[in-house]
Design a protein around this motif. Sequence first.
Motif, mmCIF file in Angstrom:
data_model
loop_
_atom_site.group_PDB
_atom_site.id
_atom_site.type_symbol
_atom_site.label_atom_id
_atom_site.label_comp_id
_atom_site.label_asym_id
_atom_site.label_seq_id
_atom_site.Cartn_x
_atom_site.Cartn_y
_atom_site.Cartn_z
ATOM 1 N N VAL A 211 0.866 -1.172 0.000
ATOM 2 C CA VAL A 211 0.000 0.000 0.000
ATOM 3 C C VAL A 211 0.904 1.224 0.000
ATOM 4 O O VAL A 211 1.860 1.299 0.778
ATOM 5 N N SER A 212 0.613 2.175 -0.888
ATOM 6 C CA SER A 212 1.395 3.399 -0.996
ATOM 7 C C SER A 212 0.531 4.596 -0.645
ATOM 8 O O SER A 212 -0.691 4.570 -0.834
ATOM 9 N N VAL A 213 1.176 5.653 -0.167
ATOM 10 C CA VAL A 213 0.487 6.894 0.178
ATOM 11 C C VAL A 213 1.309 8.065 -0.355
ATOM 12 O O VAL A 213 2.538 7.995 -0.414
ATOM 13 N N LYS A 214 0.599 9.115 -0.765
ATOM 14 C CA LYS A 214 1.218 10.408 -1.085
ATOM 15 C C LYS A 214 0.589 11.437 -0.157
ATOM 16 O O LYS A 214 -0.623 11.400 0.086
ATOM 17 N N PHE A 215 1.414 12.342 0.356
ATOM 18 C CA PHE A 215 0.937 13.409 1.224
ATOM 19 C C PHE A 215 1.004 14.736 0.470
ATOM 20 O O PHE A 215 1.950 14.983 -0.276
ATOM 21 N N LYS A 216 0.012 15.591 0.712
ATOM 22 C CA LYS A 216 -0.036 16.911 0.089
ATOM 23 C C LYS A 216 -0.070 17.964 1.187
ATOM 24 O O LYS A 216 -0.842 17.851 2.139
ATOM 25 N N ASP A 217 0.790 19.001 1.058
ATOM 26 C CA ASP A 217 0.814 20.054 2.077
ATOM 27 C C ASP A 217 -0.143 21.197 1.699
ATOM 28 O O ASP A 217 -0.790 21.160 0.641
ATOM 29 N N ALA A 218 -0.193 22.206 2.548
ATOM 30 C CA ALA A 218 -1.166 23.293 2.391
ATOM 31 C C ALA A 218 -0.951 24.116 1.132
ATOM 32 O O ALA A 218 -1.897 24.727 0.625
ATOM 33 N N VAL A 219 0.267 24.155 0.590
ATOM 34 C CA VAL A 219 0.515 24.944 -0.617
ATOM 35 C C VAL A 219 0.470 24.104 -1.887
ATOM 36 O O VAL A 219 0.699 24.617 -2.973
ATOM 37 N N GLY A 220 0.182 22.808 -1.747
ATOM 38 C CA GLY A 220 -0.002 21.973 -2.929
ATOM 39 C C GLY A 220 1.172 21.084 -3.297
ATOM 40 O O GLY A 220 1.119 20.385 -4.308
ATOM 41 N N ASN A 221 2.244 21.098 -2.505
ATOM 42 C CA ASN A 221 3.358 20.195 -2.770
ATOM 43 C C ASN A 221 2.922 18.761 -2.474
ATOM 44 O O ASN A 221 2.351 18.486 -1.419
ATOM 45 N N LEU A 222 3.194 17.864 -3.417
ATOM 46 C CA LEU A 222 2.804 16.469 -3.284
ATOM 47 C C LEU A 222 4.056 15.630 -3.070
ATOM 48 O O LEU A 222 5.028 15.725 -3.826
ATOM 49 N N SER A 223 4.036 14.804 -2.041
ATOM 50 C CA SER A 223 5.197 13.967 -1.713
ATOM 51 C C SER A 223 5.400 12.868 -2.739
ATOM 52 O O SER A 223 4.504 12.540 -3.517
ATOM 53 N N GLU A 224 6.584 12.304 -2.690
ATOM 54 C CA GLU A 224 6.845 11.077 -3.430
ATOM 55 C C GLU A 224 6.070 9.961 -2.725
ATOM 56 O O GLU A 224 5.797 10.055 -1.524
ATOM 57 N N PRO A 225 5.699 8.905 -3.427
ATOM 58 C CA PRO A 225 4.983 7.806 -2.763
ATOM 59 C C PRO A 225 5.835 7.155 -1.672
ATOM 60 O O PRO A 225 7.033 6.990 -1.829
ATOM 61 N N VAL A 226 5.187 6.802 -0.579
ATOM 62 C CA VAL A 226 5.797 6.062 0.521
ATOM 63 C C VAL A 226 4.989 4.780 0.659
ATOM 64 O O VAL A 226 3.753 4.820 0.623
ATOM 65 N N SER A 227 5.658 3.639 0.835
ATOM 66 C CA SER A 227 4.965 2.355 0.810
ATOM 67 C C SER A 227 5.319 1.482 2.008
ATOM 68 O O SER A 227 6.357 1.652 2.635
ATOM 69 N N ASP A 228 4.426 0.535 2.266
ATOM 70 C CA ASP A 228 4.689 -0.537 3.215
ATOM 71 C C ASP A 228 4.064 -1.797 2.639
ATOM 72 O O ASP A 228 3.104 -1.729 1.862
#
Length: 179
Positions: free
Chosen positions: A79-96
């Motif tokens: 399962v992977s997740v991407k996080f988005k901050d308040a200004v719209g920056n989207l993280s690289e996928p993080v998985s487990d």
Amino acid sequence: NLSEPVSDSIKLDTTKPTGTIKINNDAQYTNSTSVILQLSSADAVQMQFSSDGATWTPLEAYAVTKNWTLTAGDGEKTVSVKFKDAVGNLSEPVSDSIILDTTKPTGTIKINNDAQYTNTTSVTLNLSCSDAVQMQFSNDNVTYTTPENYATTKSWTLTTGDGTKTVYAKFKDVAGNLS
């Protein structure tokens, strides 16, 4: 006439958020497709998920946990997740990853190496199970011993009185499946 200086400030944030994901508190195995994701990110306000790294769920509000359903079929699940901050920056996928194992273990039990008779209630159980980590026993298939580590032999006491005696064994695998 010259006005007094006026100004405005803006914070520049080009840093992608970072974070972590753990499936079922970082367990190695599960026997259920229903799992709980534990999430952490210092500056995320939204998040999205994927089971294949290609198709993503819609963005949703950031939370520290999320219920998730793994894809069907035994084997390793990621399962992977991407996080988005308040200004719209989207993280690289993080998985487990976690191994889904819904198959109950199967095994065999033989009393005194499958002997036909014994003249004592003290016997040796010969056991075989390819994926067991624990085992427990019963003389009546109702009351079982406390689970113990799997072994290929076990000393056992049959119930008293002449006649046919049956011993029952249950095996448990690393995912918690019970035979």
